[in-house]
Design an enzyme around this catalytic site. Structure first.
Site, PDB file in Angstrom:
ATOM      1  N   HIS A  19      -7.247  -3.550   9.484  1.00 24.24           N
ATOM      2  CA  HIS A  19      -8.537  -4.142   9.161  1.00 24.24           C
ATOM      3  C   HIS A  19      -9.408  -4.168  10.420  1.00 24.24           C
ATOM      4  CE1 HIS A  19      -6.206  -6.413   5.721  1.00 24.24           C
ATOM      5  NE2 HIS A  19      -6.306  -5.102   5.523  1.00 24.24           N
ATOM      6  N   HIS A  79     -13.016  -3.485   3.774  1.00 25.89           N
ATOM      7  CA  HIS A  79     -11.568  -3.757   3.827  1.00 25.89           C
ATOM      8  C   HIS A  79     -10.943  -3.251   5.127  1.00 25.89           C
ATOM      9  CE1 HIS A  79      -7.429  -3.745   1.649  1.00 25.89           C
ATOM     10  NE2 HIS A  79      -7.254  -3.664   2.939  1.00 25.89           N
ATOM     11  N   HIS A  92      -2.612   1.766   8.440  1.00 29.70           N
ATOM     12  CA  HIS A  92      -3.760   1.065   7.841  1.00 29.70           C
ATOM     13  C   HIS A  92      -3.961  -0.249   8.568  1.00 29.70           C
ATOM     14  CE1 HIS A  92      -6.304  -1.085   5.038  1.00 29.70           C
ATOM     15  NE2 HIS A  92      -5.352  -1.977   4.818  1.00 29.70           N
ATOM     16  N   GLU A 120       0.826  -1.218   0.000  1.00 31.76           N
ATOM     17  CA  GLU A 120       0.000   0.000   0.000  1.00 31.76           C
ATOM     18  C   GLU A 120       0.859   1.268   0.000  1.00 31.76           C
ATOM     19  OE1 GLU A 120      -2.950  -0.366  -0.710  1.00 31.76           O
ATOM     20  OE2 GLU A 120      -3.683  -2.238   0.158  1.00 31.76           O
ATOM     21  N   GLU A 124     -16.675  10.806  23.389  1.00 30.26           N
ATOM     22  CA  GLU A 124     -15.367  11.374  23.023  1.00 30.26           C
ATOM     23  C   GLU A 124     -15.127  11.497  21.518  1.00 30.26           C
ATOM     24  OE1 GLU A 124     -12.909   7.169  23.461  1.00 30.26           O
ATOM     25  OE2 GLU A 124     -11.924   9.042  23.967  1.00 30.26           O
TER      26      GLU A 124
HETATM   27  O1  2HA Z   1      -1.612  -6.789   2.976  1.00 32.96           O
HETATM   28  O2  2HA Z   1      -3.626  -4.700   4.443  1.00 32.96           O
HETATM   29  O3  2HA Z   1      -4.353  -3.670   2.144  1.00 32.96           O
HETATM   30  C1  2HA Z   1      -1.674  -5.641   3.673  1.00 32.96           C
HETATM   31  C2  2HA Z   1      -2.956  -4.964   3.506  1.00 32.96           C
HETATM   32  C3  2HA Z   1      -3.373  -4.617   2.131  1.00 32.96           C
HETATM   33 ZN    ZN Z   2      -5.534  -3.904   4.036  1.00 34.19          ZN
END
Ligand code: 2HA
Ligand code: ZN
Length: 278
Positions: free
Chosen positions: A147, A216, A145, A122, A175
């Site tokens: 999930h 995602h 990032h 990413e 909050e």
């Molecule tokens: O593989 O989270 O979006 C890593 C990730 C891809």
């Molecule tokens: Zn991801």
């Protein structure tokens, strides 16, 4: 004869510890199964030079989407395909320290990713997001990032309208409006790892520090690892409450628009306009 200053041991660098603790905690919280998630952390040159000779390049890696604005900048990043479960025990394979090369067309690896892997898939989203956040906040340093489970769940059960989504999250915990008055950005579902999702994420980062990728996960931006982690954590907690409620028809009372406006005033934050009517 000039004496060569002894470099400190990189394994002791606070920024490396912050990275592996964040990665490990994201896995521990169930947000980064398998090789899910990625982090990039803009480092100061002085900070890097305490540990590394920045002219010693291990390998040069071309990047598909050039990032001229980041030329010469140093980052510590997670590697592609890395399991955050192992981050603490295996930092020199999980992370890499990179310097963005001339005109932002390649990156020089200075340390880490010892098994030959590449930085996170990413990287386009990270680099473009850093570029946009630095334009609005000179203190900006982190893109993260993951999930986050309940955020993902909520992208199935809630409208994907940014204002509506933001308002629901603000209503779930007192909050929230204080922590993310700038609200949530949402991009359409797209193939991850592409230049396009990177560009669209970065567009949203002009106005939001949180950007949701439906079905995602989430991207967060901030000035420190803790602050960025905390931002995502707060949104995830609100989504957890939304999901625990289940059917919104069960809601008997909520934080009113008037109360949200009062909260913002009390904590001296300006909520994104057009979301609360008070
Ligand atoms: O593989 O989270 O979006 C890593 C990730 C891809
Ligand atoms: Zn991801």
């Amino acid at each position: 004869m000039p004496t060569k200053v002894q470099k400190k041991n990189l394994e002791d660098a606070p920024f490396l510890k912050e990275m592996y603790n964040a990665a490990f905690n994201m896995w521990r919280l169930g947000w980064d199964e398998r090789n899910g998630g990625n982090i990039s952390y803009l480092l100061k040159e002085e900070e890097v030079k305490e540990y590394l000779d920045a002219s010693k390049v291990v390998r040069t890696i071309p990047i598909p989407t050039s990032v001229e604005e980041l030329e010469g900048k140093f980052f510590i990043v997670t590697g592609s395909g890395k399991y955050f479960k192992n981050a603490k025990e295996d930092p020199c394979n999980t992370f890499g320290i990179i310097k963005v090369g001339e005109r932002g067309q390649s990156i020089d690896l200075l340390w880490g990713l010892e098994d030959g892997t590449l930085p996170t898939s990413e990287l386009p989203a990270h680099f473009k997001s850093h570029t946009e956040r630095l334009k609005v906040d000179s203190e900006h340093r982190v893109i993260m990032h993951n999930h986050a489970t309940n955020i993902i769940a909520m992208t199935f059960t809630h409208e994907l309208d940014e204002a509506m989504f933001t308002k629901t999250l603000w209503q779930m915990c007192t909050e929230c409006i204080v922590v993310f008055p700038d609200g949530i950005g949402i991009v359409p579902w797209m193939i991850p790892g592409t230049a396009e999702i990177g560009l669209q994420t970065a567009q949203k980062m002009k106005e939001h520090r949180l950007v949701i990728w439906p079905h995602h996960g989430i991207f967060g931006a901030g000035t420190t690892i803790d602050e960025t982690f905390g931002l995502i954590e707060t949104a995830e907690k609100a989504s957890q409450i939304y999901t625990a409620i289940g059917d919104p028809a069960r809601i008997k009372q909520t934080i009113t628009d008037r109360e949200l406006a009062d909260l913002a005033k009390a904590f001296h934050v300006t909520p994104r306009p057009g979301i609360i009517i008070a």
